[in-house]
Design a protein around this motif. Structure first.
Motif, PDB file in Angstrom:
ATOM      1  N   UNK A  26       0.841  -1.189   0.000  1.00  0.00           N
ATOM      2  CA  UNK A  26       0.000   0.000   0.000  1.00  0.00           C
ATOM      3  C   UNK A  26       0.882   1.247   0.000  1.00  0.00           C
ATOM      4  N   UNK A  27       0.426   2.269  -0.699  1.00  0.00           N
ATOM      5  CA  UNK A  27       1.169   3.519  -0.739  1.00  0.00           C
ATOM      6  C   UNK A  27       0.394   4.637  -0.038  1.00  0.00           C
ATOM      7  N   UNK A  28       1.136   5.606   0.423  1.00  0.00           N
ATOM      8  CA  UNK A  28       0.573   6.784   1.061  1.00  0.00           C
ATOM      9  C   UNK A  28       1.501   7.953   0.761  1.00  0.00           C
ATOM     10  N   UNK A  29       0.937   9.140   0.537  1.00  0.00           N
ATOM     11  CA  UNK A  29       1.747  10.289   0.163  1.00  0.00           C
ATOM     12  C   UNK A  29       1.545  11.443   1.133  1.00  0.00           C
ATOM     13  N   UNK A  30       2.624  12.149   1.412  1.00  0.00           N
ATOM     14  CA  UNK A  30       2.591  13.411   2.134  1.00  0.00           C
ATOM     15  C   UNK A  30       2.577  14.506   1.081  1.00  0.00           C
ATOM     16  N   UNK A  31       1.656  15.472   1.191  1.00  0.00           N
ATOM     17  CA  UNK A  31       1.564  16.466   0.121  1.00  0.00           C
ATOM     18  C   UNK A  31       1.174  17.836   0.664  1.00  0.00           C
ATOM     19  N   UNK A  32       1.429  18.844  -0.173  1.00  0.00           N
ATOM     20  CA  UNK A  32       1.051  20.216   0.137  1.00  0.00           C
ATOM     21  C   UNK A  32       0.696  20.933  -1.154  1.00  0.00           C
ATOM     22  N   UNK A  33      -0.128  21.961  -1.060  1.00  0.00           N
ATOM     23  CA  UNK A  33      -0.524  22.735  -2.241  1.00  0.00           C
ATOM     24  C   UNK A  33       0.599  23.688  -2.635  1.00  0.00           C
ATOM     25  N   UNK A  34       0.755  23.863  -3.924  1.00  0.00           N
ATOM     26  CA  UNK A  34       1.750  24.782  -4.470  1.00  0.00           C
ATOM     27  C   UNK A  34       1.000  26.001  -4.985  1.00  0.00           C
ATOM     28  N   UNK A  35       0.841  26.991  -4.095  1.00  0.00           N
ATOM     29  CA  UNK A  35       0.021  28.150  -4.433  1.00  0.00           C
ATOM     30  C   UNK A  35       0.467  29.358  -3.608  1.00  0.00           C
ATOM     31  N   UNK A  36      -0.019  30.525  -4.010  1.00  0.00           N
ATOM     32  CA  UNK A  36       0.293  31.749  -3.281  1.00  0.00           C
ATOM     33  C   UNK A  36       1.666  32.302  -3.622  1.00  0.00           C
ATOM     34  N   UNK A  37       2.145  33.216  -2.785  1.00  0.00           N
ATOM     35  CA  UNK A  37       3.462  33.808  -2.993  1.00  0.00           C
ATOM     36  C   UNK A  37       4.562  32.791  -2.706  1.00  0.00           C
ATOM     37  N   UNK A  38       5.652  32.937  -3.416  1.00  0.00           N
ATOM     38  CA  UNK A  38       6.819  32.106  -3.128  1.00  0.00           C
ATOM     39  C   UNK A  38       6.741  30.686  -3.643  1.00  0.00           C
ATOM     40  N   UNK A  39       5.914  30.427  -4.685  1.00  0.00           N
ATOM     41  CA  UNK A  39       5.774  29.050  -5.174  1.00  0.00           C
ATOM     42  C   UNK A  39       7.078  28.531  -5.775  1.00  0.00           C
ATOM     43  N   UNK A  40       7.822  29.386  -6.452  1.00  0.00           N
ATOM     44  CA  UNK A  40       9.092  28.944  -7.037  1.00  0.00           C
ATOM     45  C   UNK A  40      10.064  28.503  -5.941  1.00  0.00           C
ATOM     46  N   UNK A  41      10.160  29.308  -4.875  1.00  0.00           N
ATOM     47  CA  UNK A  41      11.069  28.963  -3.786  1.00  0.00           C
ATOM     48  C   UNK A  41      10.638  27.676  -3.103  1.00  0.00           C
ATOM     49  N   UNK A  42       9.320  27.502  -2.931  1.00  0.00           N
ATOM     50  CA  UNK A  42       8.822  26.293  -2.279  1.00  0.00           C
ATOM     51  C   UNK A  42       9.093  25.067  -3.151  1.00  0.00           C
ATOM     52  N   UNK A  43       8.860  25.190  -4.461  1.00  0.00           N
ATOM     53  CA  UNK A  43       9.114  24.083  -5.372  1.00  0.00           C
ATOM     54  C   UNK A  43      10.593  23.710  -5.372  1.00  0.00           C
ATOM     55  N   UNK A  44      11.458  24.714  -5.381  1.00  0.00           N
ATOM     56  CA  UNK A  44      12.895  24.457  -5.339  1.00  0.00           C
ATOM     57  C   UNK A  44      13.294  23.757  -4.051  1.00  0.00           C
ATOM     58  N   UNK A  45      12.841  24.294  -2.932  1.00  0.00           N
ATOM     59  CA  UNK A  45      13.236  23.764  -1.630  1.00  0.00           C
ATOM     60  C   UNK A  45      12.750  22.333  -1.420  1.00  0.00           C
ATOM     61  N   UNK A  46      11.480  22.071  -1.729  1.00  0.00           N
ATOM     62  CA  UNK A  46      10.940  20.735  -1.478  1.00  0.00           C
ATOM     63  C   UNK A  46      11.437  19.726  -2.506  1.00  0.00           C
ATOM     64  N   UNK A  47      11.715  20.154  -3.726  1.00  0.00           N
ATOM     65  CA  UNK A  47      12.306  19.240  -4.711  1.00  0.00           C
ATOM     66  C   UNK A  47      13.663  18.757  -4.228  1.00  0.00           C
ATOM     67  N   UNK A  48      14.399  19.623  -3.562  1.00  0.00           N
ATOM     68  CA  UNK A  48      15.700  19.251  -3.014  1.00  0.00           C
ATOM     69  C   UNK A  48      15.571  18.345  -1.797  1.00  0.00           C
ATOM     70  N   UNK A  49      14.331  18.153  -1.314  1.00  0.00           N
ATOM     71  CA  UNK A  49      14.070  17.272  -0.174  1.00  0.00           C
ATOM     72  C   UNK A  49      13.211  16.070  -0.577  1.00  0.00           C
ATOM     73  N   UNK A  50      13.284  15.707  -1.842  1.00  0.00           N
ATOM     74  CA  UNK A  50      12.643  14.484  -2.291  1.00  0.00           C
ATOM     75  C   UNK A  50      11.204  14.601  -2.738  1.00  0.00           C
TER      76      UNK A  50
END
Length: 271
Positions: A26-50
């Protein structure tokens, strides 16, 4: 004078469902919405954390009984093509690459359907219609490109990759190709070409999604030298990876969220 603090992203976990890679799990995912200010920084940071992006969502495996899924990337400086990969590059050298804004076309969708029907007819994306495909391509709040490969002899669309441009590399979000050209190893070729693009742009990594030990679908990724996986909170060379595929997660969801490093957000001031 009034101070407005940025809103930290909220993390959620999906309900368990059958794993598409390992039978009986069985699989399960941890997730968050990519929205609002700072989406580029959030995408960069979390991509670097898997984490990986799917439209306006960032997700990472968080399975309670298994740790087989590991985010994978190629260290461009450590990559050396094998003889087989050199032959693949030569075999497809005639293809013309064109990078465009994330815009869906009828030709893309037809190629996408041919690919799914041939390779993943029983997969989770098998029933995607043209509107859902357009959403996958176009609903991106970050810097994304559609990289198309065409045959100049007949101008036929041969392969496509939806690719995010990160601060430290290229992330191949989803790619597909003409299933009738299996002998051309087009999936491998697109990765090799993205390595060349990253090298020319001075970007150190090409992110490939997840590597799953024991899944034949993911075996091709270990054939690339310079491969790293995100394990134990850090990127590790494939040669040094510990076998934890059958080990349950040791951290609770709250502990996993607490260990995520979020980008620093500026404080907005107003009157």
């Amino acid at each position: 004078m009034r101070h407005t603090l940025p809103i930290a992203p909220q993390f959620y976990v999906t309900a368990p469902q059958p794993c598409p890679y390992l039978e009986g799990r069985m699989e399960r995912k941890l997730f968050t919405a990519l929205q609002g200010d700072g989406v580029e920084q959030l995408n960069n940071s979390l991509s670097q954390q898997g984490f990986r992006r799917s439209q306006n969502v960032l997700y990472r495996p968080s399975c309670s009984e298994c740790s087989a899924c590991l985010s994978a990337r190629i260290n461009v400086a450590e990559f050396t093509p094998s003889r087989s990969q050199k032959r693949t590059s030569k075999r497809n050298a005639h293809l013309v690459r064109r990078a465009t804004s994330p815009w869906a076309t009828e030709d893309q969708y037809q190629l996408f359907r041919d690919y799914l029907d041939s390779r993943h007819a029983d997969g989770g994306m098998a029933d995607m219609d043209v509107f859902e495909y357009a959403a996958m391509i176009e609903e991106t709040p970050v810097r994304s490109r559609v990289v198309e490969y065409t045959n100049p002899e007949d101008n036929a669309l041969t392969a496509v990759s939806l690719t995010d441009v990160l601060e430290d590399g290229l992330s191949m979000v989803y790619s597909f190709y003409n299933p009738n050209l299996q002998q051309n190893s087009l999936g491998t070729y697109m990765i090799l070409d993205h390595i060349d693009i990253a090298r020319d742009a001075g970007l150190p990594y090409v992110y490939l999604g997840y590597w799953v030990k024991g899944s034949p679908k993911m075996g091709y990724k270990v054939k690339f030298s310079g491969l790293e996986v995100y394990q134990g909170g850090k990127w590790t060379a494939m040669s040094e990876v510990q076998d934890t595929a059958d080990s349950p997660a040791t951290d609770t969801i709250s502990e996993q969220v607490a260990n995520i490093q979020l980008p620093q957000q500026p404080v907005h001031r107003g009157r």
